[in-house]
Design an enzyme around this catalytic site. Structure first.
Site, mmCIF file in Angstrom:
data_model
loop_
_atom_site.group_PDB
_atom_site.id
_atom_site.type_symbol
_atom_site.label_atom_id
_atom_site.label_comp_id
_atom_site.label_asym_id
_atom_site.label_seq_id
_atom_site.Cartn_x
_atom_site.Cartn_y
_atom_site.Cartn_z
ATOM 1 C CB SER A 289 -11.619 -111.294 -61.467
ATOM 2 O OG SER A 289 -10.282 -111.124 -61.006
HETATM 3 N N1 SAM Z 1 -6.923 -109.823 -62.550
HETATM 4 C C1 SAM Z 1 -6.528 -111.015 -63.013
HETATM 5 C C2 SAM Z 1 -7.255 -111.277 -64.233
HETATM 6 O O1 SAM Z 1 -7.900 -110.711 -64.858
HETATM 7 O O2 SAM Z 1 -6.964 -112.569 -64.503
HETATM 8 C C3 SAM Z 1 -6.668 -111.859 -61.928
HETATM 9 C C4 SAM Z 1 -5.898 -112.042 -60.768
HETATM 10 S S1 SAM Z 1 -6.051 -113.568 -59.817
HETATM 11 C C5 SAM Z 1 -7.643 -113.111 -58.702
HETATM 12 C C6 SAM Z 1 -4.856 -113.108 -58.578
HETATM 13 C C7 SAM Z 1 -3.513 -113.095 -59.064
HETATM 14 O O3 SAM Z 1 -2.538 -112.404 -58.043
HETATM 15 C C8 SAM Z 1 -3.023 -114.573 -59.336
HETATM 16 O O4 SAM Z 1 -2.491 -114.766 -60.839
HETATM 17 C C9 SAM Z 1 -1.742 -114.410 -58.419
HETATM 18 O O5 SAM Z 1 -0.614 -115.508 -58.648
HETATM 19 C C10 SAM Z 1 -1.487 -113.103 -57.986
HETATM 20 N N2 SAM Z 1 -0.583 -113.048 -56.811
HETATM 21 C C11 SAM Z 1 -0.789 -113.386 -55.683
HETATM 22 N N3 SAM Z 1 0.189 -112.853 -54.708
HETATM 23 C C12 SAM Z 1 0.798 -112.126 -55.432
HETATM 24 C C13 SAM Z 1 2.136 -111.196 -55.388
HETATM 25 N N4 SAM Z 1 2.628 -111.119 -54.030
HETATM 26 N N5 SAM Z 1 2.558 -110.781 -56.301
HETATM 27 C C14 SAM Z 1 2.080 -110.670 -57.456
HETATM 28 N N6 SAM Z 1 1.060 -111.298 -57.891
HETATM 29 C C15 SAM Z 1 0.424 -112.122 -57.020
#
Ligand code: SAM
Length: 195
Positions: free
Chosen positions: A42
């Site tokens: 992010s």
């Molecule tokens: N906060 C993170 C960072 O600092 O790098 C960024 C997160 S990224 C925007 C969103 C993440 O949510 C992705 O890695 C994606 O694979 C994960 N994601 C999406 N759906 C999900 C789910 N149902 N359960 C767990 N993770 C999920």
């Protein structure tokens, strides 16, 4: 929460540690960046804003949905008691786990799975941080939020969402406040978007 401590740690944390080699040169930019598998780390200023909104305390038990690179996880781990973090992509989880271990965090618990269902085994949580966007707030996450707890979650369609702060009062009343507009990748899974 001690905002000064949060900011000091945030500005001291080298974001390049959370990026693959080809992306490290962009680490200082205040933008989301690719971490592979169609996912992003992010925007740093948004990570800081969302952490302030979540307002973790040193005793808080935190659930994070969407570990991604582990950057937000490190900040939550620094500012809270325990962090339970769920990521659906095993390869991202493995890298995040190594990074958090190299930073000597021992208060983070990892799970590969569908975070739209929360992590019932360790509920309730004082704080829930969701870093992927759902179309509606998953009931499971509201149920796993402790009385007096706070949840930060982007809600809306894939292209633009409302960043919501959800609080649960001591008698269980739910209050939802919209903070602003954001753009996150989709929360996939049973209570999110279809895989
Ligand atoms: N906060 C993170 C960072 O600092 O790098 C960024 C997160 S990224 C925007 C969103 C993440 O949510 C992705 O890695 C994606 O694979 C994960 N994601 C999406 N759906 C999900 C789910 N149902 N359960 C767990 N993770 C999920």
């Amino acid at each position: 929460m001690n905002e000064q401590e949060l900011e000091a740690y945030f500005y001291s944390l080298d974001r390049s540690l959370f990026l693959d080699n080809d992306m490290k040169k962009y680490a200082a930019l205040d933008t989301p960046l690719s971490i592979g598998f169609g996912q992003t780390i992010s925007q740093p200023s948004l990570v800081l804003e969302m952490t302030k909104l979540l307002a973790p305390e040193k005793v808080s038990k935190v659930l994070e949905i969407g570990t991604g690179s582990g950057f937000q996880t490190a900040i939550l781990a620094k500012m809270s008691g325990k962090v339970f973090t769920v990521e659906r992509i095993a390869e991202l989880m493995e890298k995040a786990k190594e990074r958090l271990a190299s930073l000597n965090f021992s208060n983070v618990y990892f799970k590969v799975g569908d975070g739209s269902q929360g992590w019932q085994e360790h509920a309730p949580y004082d704080r829930i941080m969701v870093t992927a966007a759902a179309s509606v707030v998953p009931d499971e996450l509201v149920n796993q939020l402790a009385l007096g707890g706070r949840m930060v979650i982007p809600i809306g369609p894939s292209n633009l969402q409302k960043l919501q702060l959800i609080t649960k009062s001591d008698n269980g009343d739910i209050l939802t406040k919209t903070i602003g507009m954001v753009r996150f990748v989709e929360l996939k899974g049973q209570y999110g978007w279809t895989e």
